[in-house]
Design a protein around this motif. Structure first.
Motif, PDB file in Angstrom:
ATOM      1  N   HIS A 217      24.267  11.911  -5.810  1.00  0.00           N
ATOM      2  CA  HIS A 217      25.356  11.451  -4.950  1.00  0.00           C
ATOM      3  C   HIS A 217      25.004  10.179  -4.184  1.00  0.00           C
ATOM      4  CE1 HIS A 217      22.704  13.581  -2.233  1.00  0.00           C
ATOM      5  NE2 HIS A 217      23.377  13.127  -1.186  1.00  0.00           N
ATOM      6  N   ARG A 218      23.729   9.762  -4.242  1.00  0.00           N
ATOM      7  CA  ARG A 218      23.290   8.573  -3.498  1.00  0.00           C
ATOM      8  C   ARG A 218      23.126   7.364  -4.413  1.00  0.00           C
ATOM      9  NH1 ARG A 218      24.118   7.861   1.495  1.00  0.00           N
ATOM     10  NH2 ARG A 218      22.291   6.492   1.613  1.00  0.00           N
ATOM     11  N   ILE A 219      23.678   7.445  -5.601  1.00  0.00           N
ATOM     12  CA  ILE A 219      23.629   6.331  -6.552  1.00  0.00           C
ATOM     13  C   ILE A 219      25.063   5.978  -6.945  1.00  0.00           C
ATOM     14  CG2 ILE A 219      22.794   5.540  -8.801  1.00  0.00           C
ATOM     15  CD1 ILE A 219      20.510   7.550  -8.538  1.00  0.00           C
ATOM     16  N   ALA A 220      25.353   4.683  -6.989  1.00  0.00           N
ATOM     17  CA  ALA A 220      26.676   4.192  -7.376  1.00  0.00           C
ATOM     18  C   ALA A 220      26.618   3.554  -8.763  1.00  0.00           C
ATOM     19  CB  ALA A 220      27.190   3.181  -6.356  1.00  0.00           C
ATOM     20  N   VAL A 221      27.764   3.476  -9.396  1.00  0.00           N
ATOM     21  CA  VAL A 221      27.919   2.784 -10.678  1.00  0.00           C
ATOM     22  C   VAL A 221      29.040   1.762 -10.515  1.00  0.00           C
ATOM     23  CG1 VAL A 221      28.526   2.992 -13.118  1.00  0.00           C
ATOM     24  CG2 VAL A 221      27.153   4.791 -12.009  1.00  0.00           C
ATOM     25  N   VAL A 222      28.716   0.479 -10.733  1.00  0.00           N
ATOM     26  CA  VAL A 222      29.723  -0.584 -10.645  1.00  0.00           C
ATOM     27  C   VAL A 222      29.568  -1.476 -11.879  1.00  0.00           C
ATOM     28  CG1 VAL A 222      30.774  -2.366  -9.228  1.00  0.00           C
ATOM     29  CG2 VAL A 222      29.451  -0.542  -8.130  1.00  0.00           C
TER      30      VAL A 222
ATOM     31  N   VAL B  88      24.349  -1.378 -11.945  1.00  0.00           N
ATOM     32  CA  VAL B  88      25.344  -2.436 -12.130  1.00  0.00           C
ATOM     33  C   VAL B  88      25.218  -3.033 -13.528  1.00  0.00           C
ATOM     34  CG1 VAL B  88      25.328  -3.064  -9.682  1.00  0.00           C
ATOM     35  CG2 VAL B  88      23.875  -4.322 -11.285  1.00  0.00           C
ATOM     36  N   GLY B  89      26.239  -3.770 -13.907  1.00  0.00           N
ATOM     37  CA  GLY B  89      26.156  -4.491 -15.165  1.00  0.00           C
ATOM     38  C   GLY B  89      27.520  -4.824 -15.715  1.00  0.00           C
ATOM     39  N   GLY B  90      27.517  -5.183 -16.988  1.00  0.00           N
ATOM     40  CA  GLY B  90      28.753  -5.546 -17.650  1.00  0.00           C
ATOM     41  C   GLY B  90      28.692  -5.161 -19.110  1.00  0.00           C
ATOM     42  N   VAL B  91      29.856  -4.835 -19.675  1.00  0.00           N
ATOM     43  CA  VAL B  91      29.933  -4.538 -21.103  1.00  0.00           C
ATOM     44  C   VAL B  91      31.294  -4.983 -21.614  1.00  0.00           C
ATOM     45  CG1 VAL B  91      30.607  -2.139 -20.608  1.00  0.00           C
ATOM     46  CG2 VAL B  91      29.771  -2.746 -22.888  1.00  0.00           C
TER      47      VAL B  91
ATOM     48  N   GLU C  83      29.880 -10.411 -27.702  1.00  0.00           N
ATOM     49  CA  GLU C  83      29.887  -9.080 -27.099  1.00  0.00           C
ATOM     50  C   GLU C  83      28.494  -8.770 -26.577  1.00  0.00           C
ATOM     51  OE1 GLU C  83      31.111  -6.264 -30.029  1.00  0.00           O
ATOM     52  OE2 GLU C  83      29.520  -6.767 -31.439  1.00  0.00           O
ATOM     53  N   SER C  84      28.454  -7.968 -25.523  1.00  0.00           N
ATOM     54  CA  SER C  84      27.164  -7.708 -24.877  1.00  0.00           C
ATOM     55  C   SER C  84      27.277  -6.525 -23.930  1.00  0.00           C
ATOM     56  CB  SER C  84      26.717  -8.951 -24.097  1.00  0.00           C
ATOM     57  OG  SER C  84      25.570  -8.692 -23.310  1.00  0.00           O
ATOM     58  N   ALA C  85      26.151  -5.880 -23.695  1.00  0.00           N
ATOM     59  CA  ALA C  85      26.002  -4.919 -22.606  1.00  0.00           C
ATOM     60  C   ALA C  85      24.713  -5.255 -21.880  1.00  0.00           C
ATOM     61  CB  ALA C  85      25.955  -3.487 -23.128  1.00  0.00           C
ATOM     62  N   ALA C  86      24.778  -5.346 -20.562  1.00  0.00           N
ATOM     63  CA  ALA C  86      23.597  -5.611 -19.745  1.00  0.00           C
ATOM     64  C   ALA C  86      23.709  -4.780 -18.476  1.00  0.00           C
ATOM     65  CB  ALA C  86      23.488  -7.095 -19.398  1.00  0.00           C
ATOM     66  N   LEU C  87      22.687  -3.973 -18.208  1.00  0.00           N
ATOM     67  CA  LEU C  87      22.700  -3.061 -17.060  1.00  0.00           C
ATOM     68  C   LEU C  87      21.414  -3.203 -16.270  1.00  0.00           C
ATOM     69  CD1 LEU C  87      24.006   0.168 -18.842  1.00  0.00           C
ATOM     70  CD2 LEU C  87      25.345  -1.416 -17.471  1.00  0.00           C
ATOM     71  N   MET C  88      21.521  -3.096 -14.940  1.00  0.00           N
ATOM     72  CA  MET C  88      20.360  -3.159 -14.060  1.00  0.00           C
ATOM     73  C   MET C  88      20.470  -2.082 -12.991  1.00  0.00           C
ATOM     74  SD  MET C  88      19.894  -7.241 -13.383  1.00  0.00           S
ATOM     75  CE  MET C  88      19.550  -8.378 -14.726  1.00  0.00           C
ATOM     76  N   LEU C  89      19.323  -1.539 -12.587  1.00  0.00           N
ATOM     77  CA  LEU C  89      19.283  -0.608 -11.465  1.00  0.00           C
ATOM     78  C   LEU C  89      18.768  -1.359 -10.243  1.00  0.00           C
ATOM     79  CD1 LEU C  89      19.715   2.380 -10.602  1.00  0.00           C
ATOM     80  CD2 LEU C  89      17.234   2.644 -10.867  1.00  0.00           C
ATOM     81  N   LEU C  90      19.563  -1.355  -9.175  1.00  0.00           N
ATOM     82  CA  LEU C  90      19.254  -2.108  -7.962  1.00  0.00           C
ATOM     83  C   LEU C  90      19.013  -1.165  -6.788  1.00  0.00           C
ATOM     84  CD1 LEU C  90      22.106  -4.808  -8.095  1.00  0.00           C
ATOM     85  CD2 LEU C  90      19.908  -4.829  -9.285  1.00  0.00           C
ATOM     86  N   SER C  91      18.107  -1.574  -5.901  1.00  0.00           N
ATOM     87  CA  SER C  91      17.941  -0.880  -4.629  1.00  0.00           C
ATOM     88  C   SER C  91      17.317  -1.841  -3.631  1.00  0.00           C
ATOM     89  CB  SER C  91      17.068   0.375  -4.784  1.00  0.00           C
ATOM     90  OG  SER C  91      15.694   0.058  -4.713  1.00  0.00           O
ATOM     91  N   GLN C  92      17.238  -1.409  -2.375  1.00  0.00           N
ATOM     92  CA  GLN C  92      16.594  -2.226  -1.345  1.00  0.00           C
ATOM     93  C   GLN C  92      15.105  -1.937  -1.247  1.00  0.00           C
ATOM     94  OE1 GLN C  92      19.563  -1.252   1.887  1.00  0.00           O
ATOM     95  NE2 GLN C  92      19.549  -3.464   2.149  1.00  0.00           N
TER      96      GLN C  92
ATOM     97  N   SER D  49      28.351 -12.587 -16.742  1.00  0.00           N
ATOM     98  CA  SER D  49      27.440 -12.709 -15.605  1.00  0.00           C
ATOM     99  C   SER D  49      26.230 -11.804 -15.771  1.00  0.00           C
ATOM    100  CB  SER D  49      28.159 -12.358 -14.300  1.00  0.00           C
ATOM    101  OG  SER D  49      29.107 -13.325 -13.948  1.00  0.00           O
ATOM    102  N   ALA D  50      26.464 -10.554 -16.181  1.00  0.00           N
ATOM    103  CA  ALA D  50      25.364  -9.620 -16.358  1.00  0.00           C
ATOM    104  C   ALA D  50      24.479 -10.040 -17.530  1.00  0.00           C
ATOM    105  CB  ALA D  50      25.899  -8.214 -16.579  1.00  0.00           C
TER     106      ALA D  50
END
Length: 401
Positions: free
Chosen positions: A100-105, A188-191, A227-236, A335-336
Motif C-alpha cells: 500500500h506504500r508503493i504507487a504506479v504511474v 514509473v515509466g511508459g509503454v 514502440e517501447s516499454a521503460a520502467l523505473m522504481l523510484l524512492s527518496q 520520455s521514459a
C-alpha cells in the motif's frame, strides 16, 4: 546564481525494451553504433500503402499470466518484458515498504489500441468480436492497472496521457507523491506499442518519413514511430550498496505554451521554460549539464525550435543528440525511453550517442555529438515536447555518497 536544490529522487532499477533490444548488451551495442537497432521499413501499416520506417520490438514477448488474462494485450506484454527485468527489485521494495506504500504511474498514448484494431477487423470478417476482447483493453489506465495487479501493489495507481510527454510527466507525479509522504516508492515509466491509428494519424499530418529519420539534418523530413516499454522504481532512499554511485532524478521542469494543437512555438519559448525549470529544480547551472538528449523528432519545425531553445540556454557549450533514429519516436513512452537511455549512460559510463547527420542543417546552432564523447561527471538533461505545447525536461545524474 545557484538555486536551492530540491531533494533528489533515487532510481533503484530500470527495465527497458525497445527496437534496440532488451538486454544490456544489445542496448549498449546500439547506443555505441556497433549494432543496428530494429528500425524497419513497413509498406503495409499505412492505409495509403506507402512505406514508412518504424522501430519495432523484434524479440518475442512474454505471455500474460493466466490469472491476468483479461489484461492480455501486446502493450501489456511489452510492459511485462520490462517488468520482469526489475521484478526482484520491486519485490524487495514491497517487502520493505508494503504493497500500500508503493504507487504506479505510467505514461501511454496507445494502450491496447492495436488489439482493438485486430478485434474490429475480426468483427468485420466474422460478424462478432473475439470472445476474449473487451473495450477496457483500450483504456488508458489498462497498463497501470495491469502493472499494479501483477505485483500486487495497492497504492495510488493511474496513467498519464499527454501525448509525447506522457512518461515524462510521470516523474513529476512521482516527485510529488514521494515528497508529500503519500508513498515510499513509485514504479514509473511508459509503454506504447505500434498501432495503425497512430501511424495513419501522423501520416495524415504529413509528419512521417519513409526513410530513417535524420534529426537536425538538412534533409530531415519527418518522424519514425517506434514502440517501447521503460520502467523505473523510484524512492527518496539511496541504494545501500557501498561504493556505488546512485543514479537520481535531480530535477524536472514542465511548461505549457499552448501555441498550437500540434505544432510547438517556433521560437521554443515553452521548451526553454521547461529546461530552465528543470535546472532550477535541480539547483544546477547550465555548465553542470554534459549532454542534452533532445526531443529531436526530425520534423523541420521541432528541430529548429528546439535548437533555438537549447542555444538560448547553453549556446554551443553542451553536447546534443537525438536517439530517435535508434528507437523511433515511442510516443507516450518517449520520455521514459530516453530516461532509460540516460540511466544506461550514467550507470555504465557509456559514450554519448552519436548524431549521424549526413549534413547538419543551417538552422541548427547547437553542438551535435559527432565524435566519441563522455559525460565527465556531468548530468544529462532529457527533453520531451508534445502536442498542445505540453513540455517536459528531466535531469538525471550521479550522486556519490
Amino acid at each position: 546564481m545557484t538555486t536551492q536544490q530540491s531533494q533528489p529522487i533515487f532510481i533503484h532499477d530500470c527495465g527497458f525494451h525497445s527496437a534496440m533490444g532488451a538486454s544490456h548488451t544489445q542496448i549498449h551495442q546500439c547506443l555505441s553504433g556497433l549494432r543496428a537497432s530494429h528500425m524497419v521499413q513497413d509498406a503495409h501499416i499505412l492505409n495509403t500503402n506507402t512505406a514508412t520506417v518504424i522501430g519495432r520490438v523484434q524479440e518475442s514477448l512474454p505471455k500474460i499470466p493466466q490469472h491476468l488474462a483479461h489484461f492480455d494485450t501486446r502493450n501489456n506484454q511489452l510492459a511485462l518484458s520490462a517488468m520482469q527485468q526489475i521484478e526482484a527489485t520491486v519485490t524487495d521494495a514491497i517487502a520493505q515498504y508494503g504493497q500500500h506504500r508503493i504507487a504506479v504511474v505510467i505514461g501511454t498514448s496507445t494502450s491496447g489500441i492495436a488489439d482493438g484494431e485486430a478485434a474490429f477487423q475480426h468483427k468485420l470478417q466474422q460478424g462478432d468480436f473475439p470472445e476474449d476482447f473487451h473495450y477496457r483493453k483500450q483504456e488508458l489506465g489498462n497498463s497501470s492497472d495491469f502493472i499494479a495487479a501483477y505485483f500486487g501493489i495497492t497504492g495510488p495507481c493511474y496513467s498519464i496521457s499527454t501525448a509525447c510527454s506522457s512518461s515524462g510527466r510521470v516523474f513529476i507525479s512521482a516527485q510529488r507523491l514521494l515528497r508529500s509522504g503519500i508513498v515510499d516508492a513509485v514504479l514509473v515509466g511508459g509503454v506504447d506499442s505500434i498501432c495503425q491509428l497512430t501511424l495513419n494519424g501522423f501520416n495524415g499530418l504529413e509528419a512521417l518519413s519513409n526513410t530513417l529519420c535524420q534529426p537536425f539534418g538538412a534533409a530531415r523530413d519527418g518522424i519514425n514511430i517506434g514502440e517501447s516499454a521503460a520502467l523505473m522504481l523510484l524512492s527518496q532512499t539511496p541504494l545501500s550498496t557501498p561504493n556505488v554511485a546512485n543514479i537520481a532524478l535531480l530535477g524536472a521542469g514542465d511548461s505549457s505554451d499552448a501555441h498550437h494543437i500540434s505544432a510547438p512555438h517556433p521560437d521554443g519559448l515553452g521548451a526553454k521554460r521547461a529546461m530552465q525549470k528543470a535546472l532550477d529544480d535541480a539547483g544546477l547551472q547550465t555548465e553542470n549539464i554534459g549532454y542534452v538528449n533532445a526531443h529531436g523528432t526530425a520534423t523541420p519545425l521541432n528541430d529548429s525550435m528546439e535548437s533555438k531553445a537549447i542555444y538560448r540556454l547553453f549556446a554551443d557549450q553542451v553536447a546534443v543528440s537525438s536517439t530517435k533514429p535508434l528507437t523511433g519516436h515511442t510516443l507516450g513512452a518517449a520520455s521514459a525511453t530516453e530516461a532509460a537511455i540516460a540511466w544506461h549512460i550514467l550507470k555504465y559510463d557509456l559514450e554519448l550517442p552519436l548524431q549521424h547527420c549526413k549534413e547538419k542543417a543551417e538552422d541548427i546552432d547547437v553542438s551535435l555529438v559527432e565524435t566519441p564523447t563522455k559525460l565527465h561527471g556531468k548530468a544529462i538533461l532529457s527533453n520531451s515536447f508534445a502536442f498542445g505545447g505540453n513540455n517536459i525536461s528531466l535531469i538525471f545524474g550521479l550522486i556519490n555518497d
